[in-house]
Scaffold this motif. Structure first.
Motif, PDB file in Angstrom:
ATOM      1  N   LYS A  16       2.005   0.173  -5.147  1.00  0.00           N
ATOM      2  CA  LYS A  16       2.451  -0.534  -6.172  1.00  0.00           C
ATOM      3  C   LYS A  16       1.632  -0.412  -7.452  1.00  0.00           C
ATOM      4  O   LYS A  16       2.261  -0.431  -8.391  1.00  0.00           O
ATOM      5  CB  LYS A  16       2.292  -2.354  -5.910  1.00  0.00           C
ATOM      6  CG  LYS A  16       2.871  -2.578  -4.641  1.00  0.00           C
ATOM      7  CD  LYS A  16       2.668  -4.054  -4.260  1.00  0.00           C
ATOM      8  CE  LYS A  16       3.393  -4.472  -2.994  1.00  0.00           C
ATOM      9  NZ  LYS A  16       2.963  -5.852  -2.855  1.00  0.00           N
ATOM     10  N   GLN A  17       0.563  -0.199  -7.410  1.00  0.00           N
ATOM     11  CA  GLN A  17      -0.631   0.332  -8.574  1.00  0.00           C
ATOM     12  C   GLN A  17      -0.175   1.602  -9.123  1.00  0.00           C
ATOM     13  O   GLN A  17      -0.022   1.735 -10.301  1.00  0.00           O
ATOM     14  CB  GLN A  17      -1.991   0.423  -8.062  1.00  0.00           C
ATOM     15  CG  GLN A  17      -2.369  -0.890  -7.713  1.00  0.00           C
ATOM     16  CD  GLN A  17      -3.931  -0.746  -6.911  1.00  0.00           C
ATOM     17  OE1 GLN A  17      -4.429   0.264  -6.698  1.00  0.00           O
ATOM     18  NE2 GLN A  17      -4.531  -1.870  -6.599  1.00  0.00           N
ATOM     19  N   LEU A  18       0.562   2.482  -8.192  1.00  0.00           N
ATOM     20  CA  LEU A  18       0.868   3.965  -8.880  1.00  0.00           C
ATOM     21  C   LEU A  18       2.154   3.940  -9.362  1.00  0.00           C
ATOM     22  O   LEU A  18       2.753   4.893  -9.566  1.00  0.00           O
ATOM     23  CB  LEU A  18       0.594   5.045  -7.738  1.00  0.00           C
ATOM     24  CG  LEU A  18      -1.015   5.041  -7.536  1.00  0.00           C
ATOM     25  CD1 LEU A  18      -1.319   5.978  -6.523  1.00  0.00           C
ATOM     26  CD2 LEU A  18      -1.749   5.655  -8.691  1.00  0.00           C
ATOM     27  N   GLY A  19       3.159   2.807  -8.818  1.00  0.00           N
ATOM     28  CA  GLY A  19       4.508   2.773  -9.066  1.00  0.00           C
ATOM     29  C   GLY A  19       5.652   3.333  -8.370  1.00  0.00           C
ATOM     30  O   GLY A  19       6.588   3.954  -8.567  1.00  0.00           O
ATOM     31  N   SER A  70       6.450  -6.712   1.083  1.00  0.00           N
ATOM     32  CA  SER A  70       5.749  -5.683  -0.061  1.00  0.00           C
ATOM     33  C   SER A  70       6.655  -5.827  -1.089  1.00  0.00           C
ATOM     34  O   SER A  70       6.024  -5.212  -2.279  1.00  0.00           O
ATOM     35  CB  SER A  70       5.550  -4.400   0.629  1.00  0.00           C
ATOM     36  OG  SER A  70       6.920  -3.740   0.861  1.00  0.00           O
ATOM     37  N   ARG A 125      -5.530   6.726  -2.309  1.00  0.00           N
ATOM     38  CA  ARG A 125      -5.010   6.956  -3.822  1.00  0.00           C
ATOM     39  C   ARG A 125      -4.944   8.597  -4.015  1.00  0.00           C
ATOM     40  O   ARG A 125      -4.021   9.056  -4.860  1.00  0.00           O
ATOM     41  CB  ARG A 125      -6.047   6.383  -4.901  1.00  0.00           C
ATOM     42  CG  ARG A 125      -5.906   4.928  -4.715  1.00  0.00           C
ATOM     43  CD  ARG A 125      -6.863   4.064  -5.738  1.00  0.00           C
ATOM     44  NE  ARG A 125      -6.347   4.369  -7.263  1.00  0.00           N
ATOM     45  CZ  ARG A 125      -5.388   3.651  -7.682  1.00  0.00           C
ATOM     46  NH1 ARG A 125      -4.656   2.851  -7.213  1.00  0.00           N
ATOM     47  NH2 ARG A 125      -4.877   4.128  -8.818  1.00  0.00           N
ATOM     48  N   GLN A 175      -1.302  10.251  -5.264  1.00  0.00           N
ATOM     49  CA  GLN A 175      -1.275  10.851  -6.631  1.00  0.00           C
ATOM     50  C   GLN A 175      -0.252  11.612  -6.999  1.00  0.00           C
ATOM     51  O   GLN A 175       0.033  12.640  -6.083  1.00  0.00           O
ATOM     52  CB  GLN A 175      -2.403  11.340  -7.025  1.00  0.00           C
ATOM     53  CG  GLN A 175      -2.744  11.353  -8.511  1.00  0.00           C
ATOM     54  CD  GLN A 175      -3.050   9.819  -9.124  1.00  0.00           C
ATOM     55  OE1 GLN A 175      -3.842   9.265  -8.525  1.00  0.00           O
ATOM     56  NE2 GLN A 175      -2.496   9.782 -10.188  1.00  0.00           N
ATOM     57  N   GLU A 196      -9.873   5.512  -1.709  1.00  0.00           N
ATOM     58  CA  GLU A 196      -9.911   6.505  -2.296  1.00  0.00           C
ATOM     59  C   GLU A 196      -9.134   7.708  -1.897  1.00  0.00           C
ATOM     60  O   GLU A 196      -8.465   8.393  -2.459  1.00  0.00           O
ATOM     61  CB  GLU A 196     -11.336   6.940  -3.078  1.00  0.00           C
ATOM     62  CG  GLU A 196     -12.243   6.161  -3.985  1.00  0.00           C
ATOM     63  CD  GLU A 196     -11.373   5.964  -4.896  1.00  0.00           C
ATOM     64  OE1 GLU A 196     -10.920   6.872  -5.659  1.00  0.00           O
ATOM     65  OE2 GLU A 196     -11.112   4.849  -5.497  1.00  0.00           O
ATOM     66  N   ALA A 236      -0.719  -1.354  -1.307  1.00  0.00           N
ATOM     67  CA  ALA A 236      -1.192  -1.830  -2.565  1.00  0.00           C
ATOM     68  C   ALA A 236      -1.441  -0.743  -3.508  1.00  0.00           C
ATOM     69  O   ALA A 236      -1.164  -1.010  -4.893  1.00  0.00           O
ATOM     70  CB  ALA A 236      -2.798  -2.665  -2.356  1.00  0.00           C
ATOM     71  N   SER A 237      -1.726   0.347  -2.975  1.00  0.00           N
ATOM     72  CA  SER A 237      -2.050   1.615  -3.899  1.00  0.00           C
ATOM     73  C   SER A 237      -0.674   2.253  -4.538  1.00  0.00           C
ATOM     74  O   SER A 237      -0.615   2.488  -5.668  1.00  0.00           O
ATOM     75  CB  SER A 237      -2.548   2.607  -2.996  1.00  0.00           C
ATOM     76  OG  SER A 237      -3.951   2.530  -2.809  1.00  0.00           O
TER      77      SER A 237
END
Length: 209
Positions: A94-97, A147, A61, A65, A58, A91-92
């Motif tokens: 990638k999730q957030l672009g 990655s 992330r 942000q 958390e 990983a975060s």
């Protein structure tokens, strides 16, 4: 640019954070001890500090942000914090672009000149008897390679504290010949500059005087 920085309280990370703020960028820094960034925060309203550590998803992330690019100046910290945290950060991202990451490594994970197929820490080029820190950086290097992100791994040799001196040499995947040291000031300046360059994209950059 919005820049997320991990390891901003460290010797190199703190200088990269200062460079970013001086150039007018917005910085979000993750810190276990926010007080260590107090001197920068008091002078720069564009510095946001997230309290936490780099193995808390958390907190990671929250730090990432809105970021356009990422700096990882995390050290081995005497344990496995580097290899534990980097998979979570990647990983975060990638999730957030988020595609771009510049990380600080060590000259030990550059290619050996004398023993092809080995890294410097695995070869006779290294004078160190303890390899735990280099193994941690090797794990980080493998994670970056796998990655699929746009990464650069800055690999300084012996790293004394000191201001930027200039006149350093840089080489793809190898330590410049007879390179013996590089200050924290020049390492930070070079790493920061890579945010705006593709010269060492998906490569290790060996740096030394």
């Amino acid at each position: 640019m919005n820049i997320a920085i991990f390891g901003a309280t460290g010797r190199v990370g703190h200088l990269i954070c200062a460079h970013s703020l001086e150039d007018g960028h917005t910085v979000t820094a993750l810190a276990r001890t926010p007080e260590k960034l107090k001197n920068l925060a008091e002078r720069n309203a564009s510095l946001k500090i997230v309290e936490g550590n780099a193995v808390q998803v958390e907190a990671i992330r929250k730090t990432l942000q809105g970021a356009d690019a990422v700096i990882s100046a995390l050290s081995t910290d005497g344990g496995s914090v580097l290899s534990d945290s980097l998979p979570l950060i990647l990983a975060s991202m990638k999730q957030l672009g988020i595609k771009r990451i510049v990380a600080i490594g060590t000259a030990g994970v550059l290619d050996s000149r004398v023993e092809p197929g080995l890294l410097r820490y695995q070869s006779s080029e290294s004078r160190r008897t303890l390899t735990r820190a280099a193994e941690e950086h090797h794990a980080a290097f493998r994670l970056l390679e796998e990655s699929g992100l746009d990464w650069t791994l800055v690999c300084p040799t012996y790293l004394p504290d000191g201001p930027a001196e200039g006149g350093y040499r840089v080489e793809h995947n190898y330590l410049p010949e007879n390179g013996a040291r590089i200050t924290t000031g020049d390492t930070a300046a070079f790493a920061y500059a890579q945010l705006f360059s593709e010269q060492y994209s998906r490569a290790r950059a060996g740096i030394a005087y």
